[in-house]
Design an enzyme around this catalytic site. Structure first.
Site, mmCIF file in Angstrom:
data_model
loop_
_atom_site.group_PDB
_atom_site.id
_atom_site.type_symbol
_atom_site.label_atom_id
_atom_site.label_comp_id
_atom_site.label_asym_id
_atom_site.label_seq_id
_atom_site.Cartn_x
_atom_site.Cartn_y
_atom_site.Cartn_z
ATOM 1 N N LEU A 290 0.867 -1.184 0.000
ATOM 2 C CA LEU A 290 0.000 0.000 0.000
ATOM 3 C C LEU A 290 0.896 1.223 0.000
ATOM 4 O O LEU A 290 1.465 1.572 1.031
ATOM 5 C CB LEU A 290 -0.928 0.031 1.223
ATOM 6 C CG LEU A 290 -1.756 -1.203 1.558
ATOM 7 C CD1 LEU A 290 -2.736 -0.918 2.704
ATOM 8 C CD2 LEU A 290 -2.527 -1.706 0.343
ATOM 9 N N GLY B 35 5.478 5.587 -2.606
ATOM 10 C CA GLY B 35 6.159 6.883 -2.489
ATOM 11 C C GLY B 35 7.604 6.637 -2.107
ATOM 12 O O GLY B 35 8.228 5.675 -2.574
ATOM 13 N N THR B 36 8.127 7.471 -1.219
ATOM 14 C CA THR B 36 9.538 7.345 -0.820
ATOM 15 C C THR B 36 9.835 5.937 -0.291
ATOM 16 O O THR B 36 10.729 5.250 -0.788
ATOM 17 C CB THR B 36 9.856 8.390 0.278
ATOM 18 O OG1 THR B 36 9.500 9.671 -0.222
ATOM 19 C CG2 THR B 36 11.316 8.373 0.669
ATOM 20 N N VAL B 37 9.083 5.508 0.717
ATOM 21 C CA VAL B 37 9.405 4.222 1.349
ATOM 22 C C VAL B 37 9.009 3.049 0.446
ATOM 23 O O VAL B 37 9.772 2.083 0.291
ATOM 24 C CB VAL B 37 8.729 4.111 2.737
ATOM 25 C CG1 VAL B 37 9.157 2.828 3.425
ATOM 26 C CG2 VAL B 37 9.073 5.317 3.614
ATOM 27 N N LYS C 102 4.071 5.612 12.082
ATOM 28 C CA LYS C 102 4.129 5.932 13.534
ATOM 29 C C LYS C 102 2.850 6.606 14.003
ATOM 30 O O LYS C 102 2.427 6.434 15.144
ATOM 31 C CB LYS C 102 5.334 6.823 13.846
ATOM 32 C CG LYS C 102 5.237 8.245 13.307
ATOM 33 C CD LYS C 102 6.199 8.524 12.206
ATOM 34 C CE LYS C 102 5.947 9.788 11.459
ATOM 35 N NZ LYS C 102 6.917 10.077 10.441
ATOM 36 N N GLY D 245 13.477 5.278 11.608
ATOM 37 C CA GLY D 245 13.673 4.682 10.273
ATOM 38 C C GLY D 245 14.579 3.470 10.163
ATOM 39 O O GLY D 245 14.133 2.338 10.273
ATOM 40 N N ILE E 223 17.109 2.485 12.139
ATOM 41 C CA ILE E 223 17.712 1.920 13.362
ATOM 42 C C ILE E 223 16.768 0.833 13.892
ATOM 43 O O ILE E 223 15.601 1.106 14.145
ATOM 44 C CB ILE E 223 17.886 2.999 14.471
ATOM 45 C CG1 ILE E 223 18.628 4.226 13.940
ATOM 46 C CG2 ILE E 223 18.586 2.407 15.682
ATOM 47 C CD1 ILE E 223 18.714 5.378 14.952
ATOM 48 N N LYS F 298 6.478 8.977 18.258
ATOM 49 C CA LYS F 298 7.527 7.938 18.291
ATOM 50 C C LYS F 298 7.850 7.557 19.735
ATOM 51 O O LYS F 298 8.054 6.381 20.042
ATOM 52 C CB LYS F 298 8.772 8.437 17.552
ATOM 53 C CG LYS F 298 8.523 8.570 16.038
ATOM 54 C CD LYS F 298 9.616 9.358 15.352
ATOM 55 C CE LYS F 298 9.385 9.461 13.853
ATOM 56 N NZ LYS F 298 10.252 10.451 13.202
ATOM 57 N N GLY G 80 14.351 8.372 5.123
ATOM 58 C CA GLY G 80 14.958 8.207 3.802
ATOM 59 C C GLY G 80 14.543 6.887 3.173
ATOM 60 O O GLY G 80 14.202 5.933 3.868
HETATM 61 P P1 NAP Z 1 4.841 9.320 0.361
HETATM 62 O O1 NAP Z 1 6.138 9.506 -0.339
HETATM 63 O O2 NAP Z 1 3.935 10.476 0.468
HETATM 64 O O3 NAP Z 1 4.072 8.118 -0.393
HETATM 65 C C1 NAP Z 1 2.763 7.769 -0.102
HETATM 66 C C2 NAP Z 1 2.307 6.744 -1.117
HETATM 67 O O4 NAP Z 1 1.018 6.270 -0.768
HETATM 68 C C3 NAP Z 1 2.188 7.279 -2.548
HETATM 69 O O5 NAP Z 1 2.612 6.304 -3.455
HETATM 70 C C4 NAP Z 1 0.688 7.571 -2.720
HETATM 71 O O6 NAP Z 1 0.236 7.371 -4.055
HETATM 72 C C5 NAP Z 1 0.097 6.495 -1.832
HETATM 73 N N1 NAP Z 1 -1.152 6.911 -1.183
HETATM 74 C C6 NAP Z 1 -1.296 7.860 -0.222
HETATM 75 N N2 NAP Z 1 -2.587 7.949 0.146
HETATM 76 C C7 NAP Z 1 -3.254 7.059 -0.593
HETATM 77 C C8 NAP Z 1 -4.615 6.679 -0.687
HETATM 78 N N3 NAP Z 1 -5.551 7.253 0.083
HETATM 79 N N4 NAP Z 1 -4.962 5.715 -1.560
HETATM 80 C C9 NAP Z 1 -4.029 5.133 -2.338
HETATM 81 N N5 NAP Z 1 -2.720 5.427 -2.293
HETATM 82 C C10 NAP Z 1 -2.352 6.390 -1.432
HETATM 83 O O7 NAP Z 1 5.065 8.766 1.830
HETATM 84 P P2 NAP Z 1 6.393 8.119 2.453
HETATM 85 O O8 NAP Z 1 7.358 9.202 2.783
HETATM 86 O O9 NAP Z 1 6.847 6.990 1.605
HETATM 87 O O10 NAP Z 1 5.850 7.602 3.862
HETATM 88 C C11 NAP Z 1 5.024 6.471 3.946
HETATM 89 C C12 NAP Z 1 4.849 6.066 5.416
HETATM 90 O O11 NAP Z 1 6.127 5.737 5.972
HETATM 91 C C13 NAP Z 1 4.269 7.133 6.320
HETATM 92 O O12 NAP Z 1 3.467 6.534 7.303
HETATM 93 C C14 NAP Z 1 5.500 7.754 6.971
HETATM 94 O O13 NAP Z 1 5.241 8.356 8.221
HETATM 95 C C15 NAP Z 1 6.364 6.538 7.132
HETATM 96 N N6 NAP Z 1 7.796 6.825 7.218
HETATM 97 C C16 NAP Z 1 8.389 7.530 6.227
HETATM 98 C C17 NAP Z 1 9.748 7.782 6.302
HETATM 99 C C18 NAP Z 1 10.450 8.533 5.194
HETATM 100 O O14 NAP Z 1 11.679 8.641 5.254
HETATM 101 N N7 NAP Z 1 9.753 9.029 4.167
HETATM 102 C C19 NAP Z 1 10.488 7.308 7.391
HETATM 103 C C20 NAP Z 1 9.850 6.561 8.381
HETATM 104 C C21 NAP Z 1 8.493 6.318 8.278
HETATM 105 P P3 NAP Z 1 0.789 8.249 -5.305
HETATM 106 O O15 NAP Z 1 2.208 7.822 -5.484
HETATM 107 O O16 NAP Z 1 -0.044 7.864 -6.444
HETATM 108 O O17 NAP Z 1 0.649 9.662 -4.886
HETATM 109 N N1 HSE Z 2 9.561 13.931 9.675
HETATM 110 C C1 HSE Z 2 10.300 12.827 10.226
HETATM 111 C C2 HSE Z 2 11.668 13.329 10.688
HETATM 112 C C3 HSE Z 2 10.456 11.731 9.165
HETATM 113 O O1 HSE Z 2 12.047 14.480 10.413
HETATM 114 O O2 HSE Z 2 12.370 12.591 11.372
HETATM 115 C C4 HSE Z 2 10.761 10.387 9.750
HETATM 116 O O3 HSE Z 2 9.721 9.892 10.531
#
Ligand code: NAP
Ligand code: HSE
Length: 428
Positions: free
Chosen positions: A9, A12-14, A105, A134, A136, A205, A302
């Site tokens: 599901l 995006g980034t992750v 989280k 992330g 760790i 967190k 990241g």
């Molecule tokens: P993101 O880059 O915004 O990606 C979100 C993805 O989910 C996108 O592919 C989006 O689709 C899809 N999406 C969002 N809402 C949707 C919906 N209602 N229906 C269908 N698809 C949906 O987010 P991310 O940074 O990867 O983060 C994802 C999760 O990991 C979050 O809970 C975040 O807190 C957690 N996290 C992230 C990081 C980080 O470094 N980024 C670190 C630790 C934890 P589209 O691509 O089509 O827009």
């Molecule tokens: N916004 C968060 C941070 C991303 O700056 O650490 C990772 O959860």
């Protein structure tokens, strides 16, 4: 060897990192779990969006039920974010016997107990290593590595954005608002940075870490939260002069069976290992009654660091599948939660006061501390040519929060105290 089919599901980034790691490490993963891991379907919002990886278009869907109701899918990896909608998807998936890996989280801090109990009911795993710090592996460490010890204190730099801002302020003498703009331009801080800078992200967190560390269900409302938006260049400068760094610390402490959890800007003695954690890096310091001091350091966010933790959880679920032990984990939060009162929460404090520069003022101020039995470690008057008022810096010995509140009320009422510029906890 029947492949293990995964529904993803979010791409995006992750999610992108998860696809990359599963593809790149496929043969190692297969050797570890004994089956190929196949990402069967991927939920996105916009199927036509350009992606940084090449993906078979047939795998993309914008219909979540194609994943949740697919009987072939064994595990759902949730990396789309959000709270209420995501919660409903996960609860439905669990009721259909799907195992869950999530990096969310926000969801786990708010609805962790409900989700974990639903998982137990249906014999499913829910793993969430990537939700805190992330890359760790701190969640597995708290659950398994410290299962034999009694954790007394957890201190975390668990938000990279604020640590980046504070590091820049400290190293370059820059202003908060200047650095925030720069962090936004670099993509570290979001367009709306409130959740990061006001400490909410770190509080979520810490809710998760405190629950695991103290084996009691800590709720977000139990965390006392203060962010970094009021920190001035002056605060950082004085901290440095006195041998401290200012860090946004999550602090979870236990004394006997009573606990407290907070997120607040804290002056950390430069000799403490957590003071040297700079930039977007995260660190979690854990003090165990038996082991003593430990610290875990690494990237807190990241694409690939976060995906590493997500895929490690996926491997754990698949290993459990092979052993037939999914959902068989012991209950983590088996203790009654007992929160400390303000009388039981003790720490050292730093205060910066602007006061009238005349005879007897210092005596009146120190008298307020004496009246509420707060003992002082040091008192310093700083000349400041650009400020006609006197600047007084006070560091207390350990004082309880209730007494400190009384001291602050008393200082606020004094005509000679012009401004209480800053009050920070002191560690180390
Ligand atoms: P993101 O880059 O915004 O990606 C979100 C993805 O989910 C996108 O592919 C989006 O689709 C899809 N999406 C969002 N809402 C949707 C919906 N209602 N229906 C269908 N698809 C949906 O987010 P991310 O940074 O990867 O983060 C994802 C999760 O990991 C979050 O809970 C975040 O807190 C957690 N996290 C992230 C990081 C980080 O470094 N980024 C670190 C630790 C934890 P589209 O691509 O089509 O827009
Ligand atoms: N916004 C968060 C941070 C991303 O700056 O650490 C990772 O959860």
């Amino acid at each position: 060897m029947k492949p293990i089919k995964v529904g993803l599901l979010g791409l995006g980034t992750v999610g992108t990192g998860v696809v990359r790691i599963v593809e790149k490490h496929q043969s190692d993963l297969e050797s570890q779990v004994g089956s190929p891991i196949v990402i069967e379907k991927i939920l996105v919002q916009n199927k036509d969006k350009a992606r940084s990886i090449s993906i078979d278009q047939h795998k993309l869907t914008d219909d979540v039920w194609e994943i949740i109701h697919n009987p072939e899918i064994d595990v759902i990896v949730e990396v789309m974010g959000g709270i209420e909608l995501t919660r409903s998807y996960i609860l439905e998936a669990l009721s259909r016997g799907k195992h869950i890996v999530t990096a969310n989280k926000d969801l786990m801090a708010l609805h962790g107990p409900e989700i974990l109990s639903k998982a137990q009911e249906h014999g499913c795993d829910v793993l969430y290593e990537a939700s805190v710090a992330g890359g760790i592996p701190i969640i597995r460490t708290l659950i398994e590595g410290f299962s034999s010890d009694r954790i007394m204190k957890i201190m975390g730099i668990v938000n990279g954005t604020t640590n980046y801002i504070l590091t820049k302020m400290s190293q370059e003498g820059a202003d908060y608002s200047e650095v925030l703009k720069e962090a936004q331009a670099l993509g570290y801080a979001e367009a709306d940075p409130t959740s990061d800078v006001e400490g909410l992200d770190a509080a979520r967190k810490m809710t998760i870490l405190a629950t695991l560390g103290f084996r009691a269900n800590v709720a977000l409302e139990d965390v006392d939260v203060k962010g970094i938006s009021a920190i001035s260049r002056e605060d950082i400068l004085y901290a440095k002069r006195l041998g401290y760094e200012v860090k946004l610390l999550g602090i979870a402490e236990r004394q006997d069976d009573y606990i407290s959890v907070s997120v607040q800007p804290t002056m950390v003695k430069r000799s403490h290992p957590i003071a040297s954690v700079n930039g977007v890096f995260n660190a979690v310091y854990v003090y165990g009654e038996a082991v003593g001091e430990t610290m875990f350091y690494g990237p807190g966010a990241g694409e690939l660091p976060t995906a590493t933790s997500v895929v490690a959880d996926l491997v754990a679920v698949v290993k459990n599948l092979k052993l037939g032990v999914n959902g068989k984990q012991e209950k983590i939060a088996y203790k009654e939660k007992k929160l400390k009162t303000d009388e039981q929460i003790a720490s050292k404090y730093y205060l910066l006061l602007h006061v009238a520069d005349r005879a007897g003022v210092l005596a009146r101020i120190t008298q307020a501390f004496a009246e509420f039995e707060v003992s002082l470690e040091s008192v310093l008057q700083q000349p400041n040519p650009s400020n006609p008022e006197a600047e007084i810096i006070i560091i207390t010995h350990d004082a309880n929060k209730a007494s400190m509140k009384k001291v602050l009320n008393s200082l606020e009422d004094m005509e000679v105290v012009k401004t209480i510029k800053s009050v920070y906890r002191v560690e180390g």
